[in-house]
Design a protein around this motif. Structure first.
Motif, PDB file in Angstrom:
ATOM      1  N   GLY A 123      15.517  -7.867   7.894  1.00  0.00           N
ATOM      2  CA  GLY A 123      14.860  -6.891   7.046  1.00  0.00           C
ATOM      3  C   GLY A 123      13.951  -7.483   5.992  1.00  0.00           C
ATOM      4  O   GLY A 123      13.589  -6.792   5.037  1.00  0.00           O
ATOM      5  N   ILE A 124      13.565  -8.748   6.143  1.00  0.00           N
ATOM      6  CA  ILE A 124      12.733  -9.380   5.118  1.00  0.00           C
ATOM      7  C   ILE A 124      11.347  -8.726   5.028  1.00  0.00           C
ATOM      8  O   ILE A 124      10.795  -8.566   3.943  1.00  0.00           O
ATOM      9  CB  ILE A 124      12.611 -10.909   5.343  1.00  0.00           C
ATOM     10  N   PHE A 125      10.811  -8.283   6.172  1.00  0.00           N
ATOM     11  CA  PHE A 125       9.475  -7.697   6.151  1.00  0.00           C
ATOM     12  C   PHE A 125       9.469  -6.345   5.445  1.00  0.00           C
ATOM     13  O   PHE A 125       8.561  -6.050   4.662  1.00  0.00           O
ATOM     14  CB  PHE A 125       8.922  -7.587   7.575  1.00  0.00           C
ATOM     15  N   ILE A 126      10.502  -5.532   5.673  1.00  0.00           N
ATOM     16  CA  ILE A 126      10.558  -4.252   4.975  1.00  0.00           C
ATOM     17  C   ILE A 126      10.792  -4.476   3.480  1.00  0.00           C
ATOM     18  O   ILE A 126      10.257  -3.756   2.648  1.00  0.00           O
ATOM     19  CB  ILE A 126      11.624  -3.307   5.587  1.00  0.00           C
ATOM     20  N   SER A 127      11.555  -5.508   3.136  1.00  0.00           N
ATOM     21  CA  SER A 127      11.781  -5.819   1.720  1.00  0.00           C
ATOM     22  C   SER A 127      10.484  -6.236   1.041  1.00  0.00           C
ATOM     23  O   SER A 127      10.215  -5.832  -0.099  1.00  0.00           O
ATOM     24  CB  SER A 127      12.822  -6.929   1.578  1.00  0.00           C
ATOM     25  N   ILE A 128       9.675  -7.027   1.714  1.00  0.00           N
ATOM     26  CA  ILE A 128       8.386  -7.443   1.155  1.00  0.00           C
ATOM     27  C   ILE A 128       7.456  -6.245   1.016  1.00  0.00           C
ATOM     28  O   ILE A 128       6.761  -6.090   0.009  1.00  0.00           O
ATOM     29  CB  ILE A 128       7.760  -8.557   2.010  1.00  0.00           C
ATOM     30  N   PHE A 129       7.473  -5.364   2.017  1.00  0.00           N
ATOM     31  CA  PHE A 129       6.650  -4.150   1.942  1.00  0.00           C
ATOM     32  C   PHE A 129       7.068  -3.292   0.749  1.00  0.00           C
ATOM     33  O   PHE A 129       6.218  -2.797  -0.001  1.00  0.00           O
ATOM     34  CB  PHE A 129       6.763  -3.351   3.245  1.00  0.00           C
ATOM     35  N   ILE A 130       8.376  -3.118   0.568  1.00  0.00           N
ATOM     36  CA  ILE A 130       8.871  -2.314  -0.552  1.00  0.00           C
ATOM     37  C   ILE A 130       8.508  -2.972  -1.879  1.00  0.00           C
ATOM     38  O   ILE A 130       8.139  -2.284  -2.846  1.00  0.00           O
ATOM     39  CB  ILE A 130      10.390  -2.085  -0.418  1.00  0.00           C
ATOM     40  N   LEU A 131       8.578  -4.297  -1.944  1.00  0.00           N
ATOM     41  CA  LEU A 131       8.192  -5.011  -3.158  1.00  0.00           C
ATOM     42  C   LEU A 131       6.742  -4.707  -3.531  1.00  0.00           C
ATOM     43  O   LEU A 131       6.444  -4.334  -4.670  1.00  0.00           O
ATOM     44  CB  LEU A 131       8.369  -6.516  -2.967  1.00  0.00           C
ATOM     45  N   PHE A 132       5.833  -4.819  -2.564  1.00  0.00           N
ATOM     46  CA  PHE A 132       4.426  -4.563  -2.857  1.00  0.00           C
ATOM     47  C   PHE A 132       4.176  -3.083  -3.145  1.00  0.00           C
ATOM     48  O   PHE A 132       3.328  -2.738  -3.983  1.00  0.00           O
ATOM     49  CB  PHE A 132       3.533  -5.071  -1.727  1.00  0.00           C
ATOM     50  N   ALA A 133       4.919  -2.195  -2.490  1.00  0.00           N
ATOM     51  CA  ALA A 133       4.779  -0.764  -2.779  1.00  0.00           C
ATOM     52  C   ALA A 133       5.222  -0.462  -4.207  1.00  0.00           C
ATOM     53  O   ALA A 133       4.568   0.317  -4.912  1.00  0.00           O
ATOM     54  CB  ALA A 133       5.584   0.054  -1.776  1.00  0.00           C
ATOM     55  N   MET A 134       6.305  -1.090  -4.639  1.00  0.00           N
ATOM     56  CA  MET A 134       6.777  -0.878  -6.009  1.00  0.00           C
ATOM     57  C   MET A 134       5.780  -1.433  -7.027  1.00  0.00           C
ATOM     58  O   MET A 134       5.531  -0.814  -8.061  1.00  0.00           O
ATOM     59  CB  MET A 134       8.150  -1.510  -6.208  1.00  0.00           C
ATOM     60  N   ILE A 135       5.225  -2.605  -6.733  1.00  0.00           N
ATOM     61  CA  ILE A 135       4.208  -3.170  -7.641  1.00  0.00           C
ATOM     62  C   ILE A 135       3.013  -2.235  -7.728  1.00  0.00           C
ATOM     63  O   ILE A 135       2.493  -1.969  -8.816  1.00  0.00           O
ATOM     64  CB  ILE A 135       3.784  -4.581  -7.173  1.00  0.00           C
ATOM     65  N   GLY A 136       2.581  -1.708  -6.590  1.00  0.00           N
ATOM     66  CA  GLY A 136       1.472  -0.754  -6.576  1.00  0.00           C
ATOM     67  C   GLY A 136       1.795   0.504  -7.361  1.00  0.00           C
ATOM     68  O   GLY A 136       0.956   1.014  -8.124  1.00  0.00           O
ATOM     69  N   ALA A 137       3.020   1.015  -7.208  1.00  0.00           N
ATOM     70  CA  ALA A 137       3.424   2.213  -7.936  1.00  0.00           C
ATOM     71  C   ALA A 137       3.465   1.955  -9.438  1.00  0.00           C
ATOM     72  O   ALA A 137       3.017   2.788 -10.236  1.00  0.00           O
ATOM     73  CB  ALA A 137       4.786   2.693  -7.431  1.00  0.00           C
ATOM     74  N   VAL A 138       3.997   0.810  -9.826  1.00  0.00           N
ATOM     75  CA  VAL A 138       4.051   0.463 -11.254  1.00  0.00           C
ATOM     76  C   VAL A 138       2.642   0.371 -11.833  1.00  0.00           C
ATOM     77  O   VAL A 138       2.353   0.934 -12.898  1.00  0.00           O
ATOM     78  CB  VAL A 138       4.833  -0.855 -11.467  1.00  0.00           C
ATOM     79  N   LEU A 139       1.759  -0.328 -11.141  1.00  0.00           N
ATOM     80  CA  LEU A 139       0.385  -0.448 -11.638  1.00  0.00           C
ATOM     81  C   LEU A 139      -0.314   0.903 -11.692  1.00  0.00           C
ATOM     82  O   LEU A 139      -1.055   1.188 -12.643  1.00  0.00           O
ATOM     83  CB  LEU A 139      -0.402  -1.430 -10.767  1.00  0.00           C
ATOM     84  N   ALA A 140      -0.087   1.755 -10.696  1.00  0.00           N
ATOM     85  CA  ALA A 140      -0.703   3.082 -10.694  1.00  0.00           C
ATOM     86  C   ALA A 140      -0.197   3.923 -11.861  1.00  0.00           C
ATOM     87  O   ALA A 140      -0.980   4.608 -12.532  1.00  0.00           O
ATOM     88  CB  ALA A 140      -0.416   3.782  -9.364  1.00  0.00           C
ATOM     89  N   ILE A 141       1.111   3.868 -12.125  1.00  0.00           N
ATOM     90  CA  ILE A 141       1.677   4.644 -13.231  1.00  0.00           C
ATOM     91  C   ILE A 141       1.150   4.127 -14.570  1.00  0.00           C
ATOM     92  O   ILE A 141       0.799   4.914 -15.459  1.00  0.00           O
ATOM     93  CB  ILE A 141       3.214   4.612 -13.181  1.00  0.00           C
ATOM     94  N   ILE A 142       1.064   2.809 -14.716  1.00  0.00           N
ATOM     95  CA  ILE A 142       0.535   2.242 -15.962  1.00  0.00           C
ATOM     96  C   ILE A 142      -0.935   2.617 -16.130  1.00  0.00           C
ATOM     97  O   ILE A 142      -1.379   2.975 -17.225  1.00  0.00           O
ATOM     98  CB  ILE A 142       0.726   0.713 -15.989  1.00  0.00           C
TER      99      ILE A 142
END
Length: 125
Positions: free
Chosen positions: A60-79
């Motif tokens: 599941g490393i690839f899905i974890s990396i995808f979720i990591l980048f999705a969370m970073i994108g969400a954080v930046l979008a919210i900020i």
């Protein structure tokens, strides 16, 4: 490395004194320290003690990396949507993102059918 609550308290005290930049840099700096020192040191010691019998599960490393980048994108979008200002809505949004992350992580763990430790396994001879 177990310093989140003291960092929070000092950041709040400094922010109340009108030094918001110092509070933000303190919280970012402590997280960078935790990632660069707090995470690698236990793994280095474990590798030295149990080498070569320390197996790391990378399912599941690839899905974890995808979720990591999705969370970073969400954080930046919210900020960005909050116009780079710290507001209560921004704080609540970060809390909701954290809850969503925890829910998806726990769900993925239980749906995977693993009943062992999720990160590593020591395989004695």
């Amino acid at each position: 490395a177990g310093t989140s609550v003291p960092d929070l308290i000092t950041s709040v005290l400094v922010a109340k004194q009108g030094m918001g930049d110092m509070a933000v840099s303190s919280s970012i700096g402590s997280n960078i320290f935790d990632i660069l020192v707090g995470l690698p040191l236990p793994w280095i010691f474990a590798t030295l003690v149990w080498w070569p019998k320390l197996d790391v599960d990378s399912n599941g490393i690839f899905i974890s990396i995808f979720i990591l980048f999705a969370m970073i994108g969400a954080v930046l979008a919210i900020i960005y949507c909050s116009k780079w200002r710290m507001t209560k809505l921004l704080g609540y949004s970060m809390f909701v993102l954290y809850l969503l992350f925890c829910i998806q992580d726990i769900t993925r763990y239980y749906l995977s059918g693993n009943e062992e430790a999720p990160c590593y396994e020591y395989a004695p001879e």
